[in-house]
Design an enzyme around this catalytic site. Structure first.
Site, PDB file in Angstrom:
ATOM      1  CG  ASP A  73      -0.314  -0.336   2.481  1.00  0.00           C
ATOM      2  OD1 ASP A  73       0.836   0.096   2.680  1.00  0.00           O
ATOM      3  OD2 ASP A  73      -0.930  -1.032   3.305  1.00  0.00           O
ATOM      4  CG  ASP A  75       1.246   4.887   4.323  1.00  0.00           C
ATOM      5  OD1 ASP A  75       0.064   4.573   4.093  1.00  0.00           O
ATOM      6  OD2 ASP A  75       1.972   4.242   5.100  1.00  0.00           O
ATOM      7  CG  ASP A 149       9.075   3.428  12.687  1.00  0.00           C
ATOM      8  OD1 ASP A 149       9.400   3.873  11.571  1.00  0.00           O
ATOM      9  OD2 ASP A 149       8.239   2.509  12.825  1.00  0.00           O
TER      10      ASP A 149
HETATM   11  P1  ATP Z   1       4.312  -2.044   6.109  1.00  0.00           P
HETATM   12  O1  ATP Z   1       4.894  -2.264   4.769  1.00  0.00           O
HETATM   13  O2  ATP Z   1       4.373  -3.257   6.931  1.00  0.00           O
HETATM   14  O3  ATP Z   1       2.978  -1.373   6.087  1.00  0.00           O
HETATM   15  P2  ATP Z   1       5.200   0.506   6.998  1.00  0.00           P
HETATM   16  O4  ATP Z   1       6.572   1.013   7.264  1.00  0.00           O
HETATM   17  O5  ATP Z   1       4.460   1.121   5.857  1.00  0.00           O
HETATM   18  O6  ATP Z   1       5.319  -1.040   6.835  1.00  0.00           O
HETATM   19  P3  ATP Z   1       3.032   1.403   8.601  1.00  0.00           P
HETATM   20  O7  ATP Z   1       2.547   0.870   9.903  1.00  0.00           O
HETATM   21  O8  ATP Z   1       2.149   1.305   7.425  1.00  0.00           O
HETATM   22  O9  ATP Z   1       4.402   0.661   8.323  1.00  0.00           O
HETATM   23  O10 ATP Z   1       3.471   2.903   8.846  1.00  0.00           O
HETATM   24  C1  ATP Z   1       3.781   3.805   7.799  1.00  0.00           C
HETATM   25  C2  ATP Z   1       4.928   4.718   8.207  1.00  0.00           C
HETATM   26  O11 ATP Z   1       4.529   5.528   9.319  1.00  0.00           O
HETATM   27  C3  ATP Z   1       6.187   4.014   8.666  1.00  0.00           C
HETATM   28  O12 ATP Z   1       7.022   3.680   7.589  1.00  0.00           O
HETATM   29  C4  ATP Z   1       6.817   5.041   9.593  1.00  0.00           C
HETATM   30  O13 ATP Z   1       7.489   6.021   8.867  1.00  0.00           O
HETATM   31  C5  ATP Z   1       5.601   5.687  10.236  1.00  0.00           C
HETATM   32  N1  ATP Z   1       5.196   5.028  11.499  1.00  0.00           N
HETATM   33  C6  ATP Z   1       4.248   4.086  11.674  1.00  0.00           C
HETATM   34  N2  ATP Z   1       4.133   3.717  12.952  1.00  0.00           N
HETATM   35  C7  ATP Z   1       5.027   4.447  13.634  1.00  0.00           C
HETATM   36  C8  ATP Z   1       5.387   4.559  15.004  1.00  0.00           C
HETATM   37  N3  ATP Z   1       4.798   3.794  15.934  1.00  0.00           N
HETATM   38  N4  ATP Z   1       6.343   5.455  15.339  1.00  0.00           N
HETATM   39  C9  ATP Z   1       6.958   6.230  14.408  1.00  0.00           C
HETATM   40  N5  ATP Z   1       6.659   6.167  13.116  1.00  0.00           N
HETATM   41  C10 ATP Z   1       5.715   5.303  12.706  1.00  0.00           C
HETATM   42 MG    MG Z   2       2.403   0.778   5.305  1.00  0.00          MG
END
Ligand code: ATP
Ligand code: MG
Length: 454
Positions: A73, A75, A149
């Site tokens: 997905d 963002d 993060d």
């Molecule tokens: P995935 O591919 O598993 O979705 P992701 O990195 O996109 O991994 P998400 O949970 O969708 O993870 O979060 C999107 C983004 O938001 C992360 O890449 C990070 O930059 C930020 N983020 C999400 N959760 C946190 C958190 N608890 N603390 C700090 N930043 C966060």
């Molecule tokens: Mg994500």
């Protein structure tokens, strides 16, 4: 002492780079294949940019693009406020309490659009353990980057110019396969302990090493997860289990000491020898399905994770004199109640789990109209897959699974034949072993039924 020393060195190193100035990489340097970017993500960034705003693909999607993986997905990060974003799209919804974001729907795809977050959480309200409760401040892009993060999750990609903005050395960490927390790890875990789970998930999913300063505080800080609202832990757990690397994730959690007292579910799952084979098979199965792009139902997953706990209680209730079916429902109640409280299992998931469990003894009744009724069950497929797992783990005789595979595939005549064959076999067995026994449903003596004799 040593930790302080390391931190001082790292802190000094941090100061050398200006965190407000990103490294900017062109297509030749980052090597992202534009074909991997979803056309809808492009449409969203384009629309925002045409309206005069900044807009980038951000977070996990950029990380995956850099790794050459198609993101699941997208963002988007922007300097437009949620209200401004909403006005630009026909189907857009502002959601979230802790921090407002906008869900933009384009066709079947949902894109999450987030306004750059403001600098520090220092002034934000916190609970008594230092967890940030609310922070709804908007800010500059470099401030947004600091709030993310890990370095590999804090890069921004502009599809229009095909440039990557890297504020915290994410590119180098992608190359070095390193998971590194931005800022002081201890403080970052404290303000949001969910990051303890995230670090484990990403390490397992990406097969990256956790940089020493990032991994050092994990064990000590593990109990902080208990203060996080159950719904958030559940969301993060679900991501972990549906990552396609669930087995590896659980092994990492165990290695980091994060399963103990941290997640009641995992205590149960990882510490019952009998259930281990079943859970391992279930997770391997789930991982395989996800890798093949097949859907996985959370209900099935949690039903599998908790099955051996149900089995244990089911036996106990029967030993105490309950009939098998009510005993199974009582066991399911116990397990679901305990987990709903701690894990915020959503009602729909809990009801799917109950359905799957309740179907199991019905698979063993292969007489009369029972199997036909079961064929009409809405969740037959899930119940049947679950039955096959039980067979594969050695809990029940694989003959039952094979019989059902044939029965489901057969036509009307074939099904009658299978039922007759089963009835004859049962008669034969009964005549041989227990010549005068009337009730074929009583506890099997040959180990062919469940351990619970349902
Ligand atoms: P995935 O591919 O598993 O979705 P992701 O990195 O996109 O991994 P998400 O949970 O969708 O993870 O979060 C999107 C983004 O938001 C992360 O890449 C990070 O930059 C930020 N983020 C999400 N959760 C946190 C958190 N608890 N603390 C700090 N930043 C966060
Ligand atoms: Mg994500």
């Amino acid at each position: 002492m040593i930790k302080k020393f390391i931190r001082r060195i790292l802190g000094a190193k941090d100061k050398e780079v200006d965190p407000t100035q990103p490294a900017i990489l062109g297509p030749k340097e980052h090597g992202i294949d534009p074909q991997l970017v979803s056309p809808n993500a492009l449409k969203v960034t384009q629309t925002l940019q045409d309206a005069g705003f900044k807009a980038f693909v951000v977070g996990g999607a950029v990380r995956d693009l850099l790794l050459g993986v198609k993101p699941k997905d997208f963002d988007i990060a922007t300097n437009a406020t949620p209200e401004q974003v909403k006005r630009l799209f026909r189907r857009a919804f502002i959601i979230g309490k802790r921090f407002q974001i906008v869900h933009v729907m384009l066709g079947q795809e949902q894109l999450e659009v987030t306004t750059f977050r403001g600098a520090s959480s220092d002034g934000s309200p916190k609970d008594e353990h230092g967890r940030v409760l609310r922070d709804n401040t908007f800010g500059e892009q470099h401030e947004d980057a600091v709030r993310r993060d890990f370095t590999i999750n804090a890069m921004y990609y502009d599809p229009a110019t095909q440039t990557v903005l890297d504020y915290h050395g994410g590119i180098a960490d992608i190359k070095g396969k390193t998971l590194r927390m931005i800022g002081a790890p201890e403080a970052r875990y404290r303000e949001d302990p969910v990051r303890l789970l995230r670090v484990v998930r990403f390490a397992a999913k990406l097969d990256f090493a956790i940089e020493p300063a990032t991994s050092a505080p994990i064990k000590v800080m593990a109990p902080l997860i208990n203060n996080v609202p159950a719904a958030r832990v559940f969301d993060e757990m679900l991501k972990l289990l549906m990552s396609g690397q669930a087995l590896a994730c659980l092994q990492q959690l165990r290695k980091q000491g994060l399963h103990h007292g941290l997640l009641p579910l995992l205590d149960v799952v990882l510490e019952q020898p009998l259930g281990e084979k079943f859970v391992t098979l279930a997770l391997a199965n789930t991982d395989a399905r996800i890798k093949q792009g097949k859907p996985v139902s959370p209900g099935f997953l949690f039903a599998a994770l908790l099955w051996h706990q149900v089995l244990e209680k089911w036996t106990a209730y029967q030993t105490a004199g309950e009939y098998p079916i009510p005993a199974l429902h009582l066991a399911a109640d116990d397990v679901l109640n305990a987990q709903t409280e701690k894990l915020a299992l959503q009602r729909k998931i809990a009801s799917d789990m109950r359905d799957i469990w309740a179907m199991q003894p019905r698979f063993e009744r292969r007489i009369g109209k029972s199997p036909y009724k079961l064929l009409e069950h809405l969740r037959l497929r899930a119940g049947y897959d679950f039955l096959l797992l039980r067979c594969a783990s050695g809990e029940i005789d694989s003959e039952i699974g094979e019989w059902w595979t044939d029965f489901i595939a057969a036509d009307g005549g074939g099904r009658e034949a299978l039922l007759n064959k089963k009835a004859k076999a049962a008669e034969g067995a009964a005549a041989k072993k227990r010549p005068r026994r009337r009730n074929g449903r009583s506890k099997p003596q040959d180990g062919s039924g469940t351990a619970n004799g349902a």
